[in-house]
Design a protein around this motif. Structure first.
Motif, PDB file in Angstrom:
ATOM      1  N   ASP A 128      74.160 -46.041  91.460  1.00  0.00           N
ATOM      2  CA  ASP A 128      72.555 -45.832  90.639  1.00  0.00           C
ATOM      3  C   ASP A 128      72.741 -45.405  89.460  1.00  0.00           C
ATOM      4  OD1 ASP A 128      71.550 -47.935  92.329  1.00  0.00           O
ATOM      5  OD2 ASP A 128      70.318 -46.784  92.977  1.00  0.00           O
ATOM      6  N   GLN A 129      73.498 -43.572  89.600  1.00  0.00           N
ATOM      7  CA  GLN A 129      73.536 -43.511  89.067  1.00  0.00           C
ATOM      8  C   GLN A 129      75.032 -43.382  88.136  1.00  0.00           C
ATOM      9  OE1 GLN A 129      72.980 -42.021  91.587  1.00  0.00           O
ATOM     10  NE2 GLN A 129      70.200 -41.773  90.843  1.00  0.00           N
ATOM     11  N   MET A 130      76.287 -44.214  88.259  1.00  0.00           N
ATOM     12  CA  MET A 130      76.994 -44.456  87.414  1.00  0.00           C
ATOM     13  C   MET A 130      77.889 -45.435  88.101  1.00  0.00           C
ATOM     14  SD  MET A 130      80.568 -41.624  86.863  1.00  0.00           S
ATOM     15  CE  MET A 130      81.039 -41.276  89.081  1.00  0.00           C
ATOM     16  N   PRO A 131      77.442 -46.609  87.562  1.00  0.00           N
ATOM     17  CA  PRO A 131      77.920 -48.328  88.130  1.00  0.00           C
ATOM     18  C   PRO A 131      79.546 -48.186  87.264  1.00  0.00           C
ATOM     19  CG  PRO A 131      75.900 -48.790  86.164  1.00  0.00           C
ATOM     20  CD  PRO A 131      76.086 -46.584  86.833  1.00  0.00           C
ATOM     21  N   VAL A 132      79.630 -48.435  87.594  1.00  0.00           N
ATOM     22  CA  VAL A 132      81.431 -49.330  87.896  1.00  0.00           C
ATOM     23  C   VAL A 132      81.749 -49.829  86.329  1.00  0.00           C
ATOM     24  CG1 VAL A 132      83.808 -49.921  88.148  1.00  0.00           C
ATOM     25  CG2 VAL A 132      82.188 -48.359  90.411  1.00  0.00           C
ATOM     26  N   ILE A 133      81.722 -49.673  85.540  1.00  0.00           N
ATOM     27  CA  ILE A 133      82.633 -50.900  84.163  1.00  0.00           C
ATOM     28  C   ILE A 133      83.602 -52.031  85.244  1.00  0.00           C
ATOM     29  CG2 ILE A 133      82.667 -51.569  82.051  1.00  0.00           C
ATOM     30  CD1 ILE A 133      81.773 -48.855  81.332  1.00  0.00           C
TER      31      ILE A 133
ATOM     32  N   ALA B 100      89.902 -56.168  66.544  1.00  0.00           N
ATOM     33  CA  ALA B 100      89.023 -55.731  67.107  1.00  0.00           C
ATOM     34  C   ALA B 100      88.638 -55.659  68.209  1.00  0.00           C
ATOM     35  CB  ALA B 100      88.345 -55.082  66.651  1.00  0.00           C
ATOM     36  N   GLY B 101      88.195 -57.320  68.510  1.00  0.00           N
ATOM     37  CA  GLY B 101      88.135 -57.817  69.057  1.00  0.00           C
ATOM     38  C   GLY B 101      89.237 -58.208  69.898  1.00  0.00           C
ATOM     39  N   LEU B 102      90.498 -59.044  70.268  1.00  0.00           N
ATOM     40  CA  LEU B 102      90.985 -58.746  70.254  1.00  0.00           C
ATOM     41  C   LEU B 102      92.258 -58.092  71.496  1.00  0.00           C
ATOM     42  CD1 LEU B 102      92.525 -62.069  68.645  1.00  0.00           C
ATOM     43  CD2 LEU B 102      91.772 -61.572  71.080  1.00  0.00           C
ATOM     44  N   SER B 103      92.202 -57.032  70.052  1.00  0.00           N
ATOM     45  CA  SER B 103      92.437 -56.072  70.620  1.00  0.00           C
ATOM     46  C   SER B 103      92.178 -54.619  72.171  1.00  0.00           C
ATOM     47  CB  SER B 103      92.811 -54.103  69.584  1.00  0.00           C
ATOM     48  OG  SER B 103      94.066 -54.986  68.970  1.00  0.00           O
ATOM     49  N   ALA B 104      90.835 -55.213  71.702  1.00  0.00           N
ATOM     50  CA  ALA B 104      89.963 -54.234  72.716  1.00  0.00           C
ATOM     51  C   ALA B 104      90.226 -55.124  74.139  1.00  0.00           C
ATOM     52  CB  ALA B 104      88.528 -54.067  72.785  1.00  0.00           C
ATOM     53  N   ALA B 105      90.388 -56.068  74.193  1.00  0.00           N
ATOM     54  CA  ALA B 105      90.320 -57.544  75.187  1.00  0.00           C
ATOM     55  C   ALA B 105      91.421 -56.566  75.625  1.00  0.00           C
ATOM     56  CB  ALA B 105      89.872 -58.585  74.616  1.00  0.00           C
ATOM     57  N   LEU B 106      93.013 -57.290  75.124  1.00  0.00           N
ATOM     58  CA  LEU B 106      93.673 -56.864  75.916  1.00  0.00           C
ATOM     59  C   LEU B 106      93.919 -55.100  75.777  1.00  0.00           C
ATOM     60  CD1 LEU B 106      95.877 -58.881  73.508  1.00  0.00           C
ATOM     61  CD2 LEU B 106      94.602 -60.058  75.797  1.00  0.00           C
ATOM     62  N   LEU B 107      93.596 -54.658  75.404  1.00  0.00           N
ATOM     63  CA  LEU B 107      93.677 -52.746  76.209  1.00  0.00           C
ATOM     64  C   LEU B 107      93.103 -52.695  77.260  1.00  0.00           C
ATOM     65  CD1 LEU B 107      94.249 -51.798  72.638  1.00  0.00           C
ATOM     66  CD2 LEU B 107      95.964 -51.270  74.076  1.00  0.00           C
ATOM     67  N   LEU B 108      91.618 -53.624  77.641  1.00  0.00           N
ATOM     68  CA  LEU B 108      91.097 -53.403  78.756  1.00  0.00           C
ATOM     69  C   LEU B 108      91.749 -54.118  79.868  1.00  0.00           C
ATOM     70  CD1 LEU B 108      87.352 -53.643  76.812  1.00  0.00           C
ATOM     71  CD2 LEU B 108      88.505 -51.909  78.515  1.00  0.00           C
ATOM     72  N   GLN B 109      91.992 -55.709  80.003  1.00  0.00           N
ATOM     73  CA  GLN B 109      92.868 -56.305  80.345  1.00  0.00           C
ATOM     74  C   GLN B 109      94.182 -55.171  81.185  1.00  0.00           C
ATOM     75  OE1 GLN B 109      91.321 -60.469  79.019  1.00  0.00           O
ATOM     76  NE2 GLN B 109      93.698 -60.221  79.012  1.00  0.00           N
ATOM     77  N   GLU B 110      94.737 -54.680  80.387  1.00  0.00           N
ATOM     78  CA  GLU B 110      96.187 -53.493  81.215  1.00  0.00           C
ATOM     79  C   GLU B 110      95.063 -52.944  82.599  1.00  0.00           C
ATOM     80  OE1 GLU B 110      97.472 -51.696  77.602  1.00  0.00           O
ATOM     81  OE2 GLU B 110      99.146 -53.475  76.990  1.00  0.00           O
ATOM     82  N   GLN B 111      93.816 -52.418  82.113  1.00  0.00           N
ATOM     83  CA  GLN B 111      93.757 -51.700  83.243  1.00  0.00           C
ATOM     84  C   GLN B 111      92.488 -52.220  84.231  1.00  0.00           C
ATOM     85  OE1 GLN B 111      94.391 -48.621  82.998  1.00  0.00           O
ATOM     86  NE2 GLN B 111      95.464 -48.588  81.456  1.00  0.00           N
TER      87      GLN B 111
END
Length: 337
Positions: A6-11, A22-33
């Motif tokens: 409850d204190q640290m939910p996973v994103i 900016a939006g596309l860059s963030a999306a692709l970089l997050l998808q890599e993880q």
């Protein structure tokens, strides 16, 4: 893998509002993880201010005119996700000094999308989940997650985090509609630093002879002039020029009709270049949120207690590469946090 509490939910699932660089860059970089990302875009397609307008038999770059690459990570990112969609613009560039004399720009490689600026963001979007023509109106807390509501009454989610890449005024309104008063108030001071811009593209049947293909002007009306046809991949019959008005003139004529704006900008173009031939055609576009004026540049914003992030070129220098730098900085901070 660590345990969710409850204190640290996973994103895991992330929503992004806006499909510019900016939006596309963030999306692709997050998808890599291995994050699951959905982008919501109010327009018919991605791009933001890397925009082009269709004209008879061609298109013209009505927004960002070119970009530079100084960050090696940006170069690697584009080559991975948008290879073949951009090339150097081997144009001649000059600026007008306060004395009125013209001087060449410093040597630097400048890139453009091929055959139009939108080719880059459309290339990036092929690897992302973009929900187009969806204007997100509000965020609603759902336990420790978020639901996103659009103007048509549809709801999306839940998501573990939200990244907003819209201009400050639109982000402010989104937060206000979401009763996120503190965030809305914080955005207010940024709104006045975003400058408007009227853009007009003019067409000449016969090519104009000018010393430069891109010109930074000292003119009360015009700030920038560019020979769009000189960019690689443009197969125009005739020649298209793109004119950008100064922020002050654009603000003063924010509610002026497009026809009157075009007339004023064409007259200024004739004065700056000495051209006496009337254009055969023209189109105009009003950017309410064109670029940021010099202000504090934190790079990005991350409100960890609410799982809301802000990214965009306005947070990182105002350039196309700045949008990537902002997004990559936010993603790295989110993952570390």
């Amino acid at each position: 893998m660590f345990n969710q509490t409850d204190q640290m939910p996973v994103i895991r699932r992330i929503a992004i509002v806006g499909s510019g660089m900016a939006g596309l860059s963030a999306a692709l970089l997050l998808q890599e993880q291995n994050h699951e990302v959905t982008i919501f875009e109010k327009s018919r397609g991605p791009g933001g201010r890397m925009a082009a307008k269709r004209v008879a038999g061609s298109s013209v770059d009505i927004g960002a005119q070119y970009f530079t690459i100084r960050n090696p990570a940006f170069s690697a990112f584009l080559n991975r996700y948008a290879e073949g969609s951009f090339r150097p613009w081997p144009g001649r560039f000059g600026y007008q000094a306060t004395s009125g004399q013209w001087e060449p720009f410093p040597q630097e490689t400048r890139y453009v999308g091929v055959p139009r600026m939108t080719a880059i963001t459309r290339g990036l979007s092929t690897a992302a989940d973009v929900q187009a023509q969806t204007r997100i109106d509000s965020l609603v807390r759902h336990g420790q997650q978020w639901l996103l509501n659009d103007t048509g009454g549809e709801s999306y989610g839940p998501f573990d985090a939200v990244i907003v890449t819209a201009p400050p005024a639109q982000a402010r309104d989104l937060f206000s509609n979401s009763t996120l008063t503190a965030l809305s108030d914080q955005m207010q001071r940024h709104v006045s630093h975003i400058q408007p811009c009227w853009a007009t593209a003019v067409y000449f049947r016969q090519a104009l002879e000018q010393p430069y293909d891109g010109m930074r002007c000292q003119n009360p009306i015009l700030d920038w002039i560019a020979n769009n046809t000189s960019k690689p991949g443009r197969d125009d019959s005739g020649q298209w020029w793109v004119l950008h008005a100064t922020p002050q003139w654009s603000r003063e004529h924010e509610n002026t009709s497009a026809d009157k704006v075009s007339v004023g900008m064409v007259e200024a173009f004739e004065k700056v270049t000495g051209v006496t031939v009337c254009p055969e055609d023209w189109i105009s576009h009003r950017w309410l949120y064109a670029k940021s004026s010099p202000t504090e540049q934190p790079g990005f914003r991350w409100y960890g207690d609410q799982r809301i992030g802000l990214a965009g070129d306005w947070l990182s220098g105002g350039r196309v590469e700045g949008a990537f730098n902002s997004a990559s900085g936010l993603v790295a901070h989110m993952l570390a946090d």
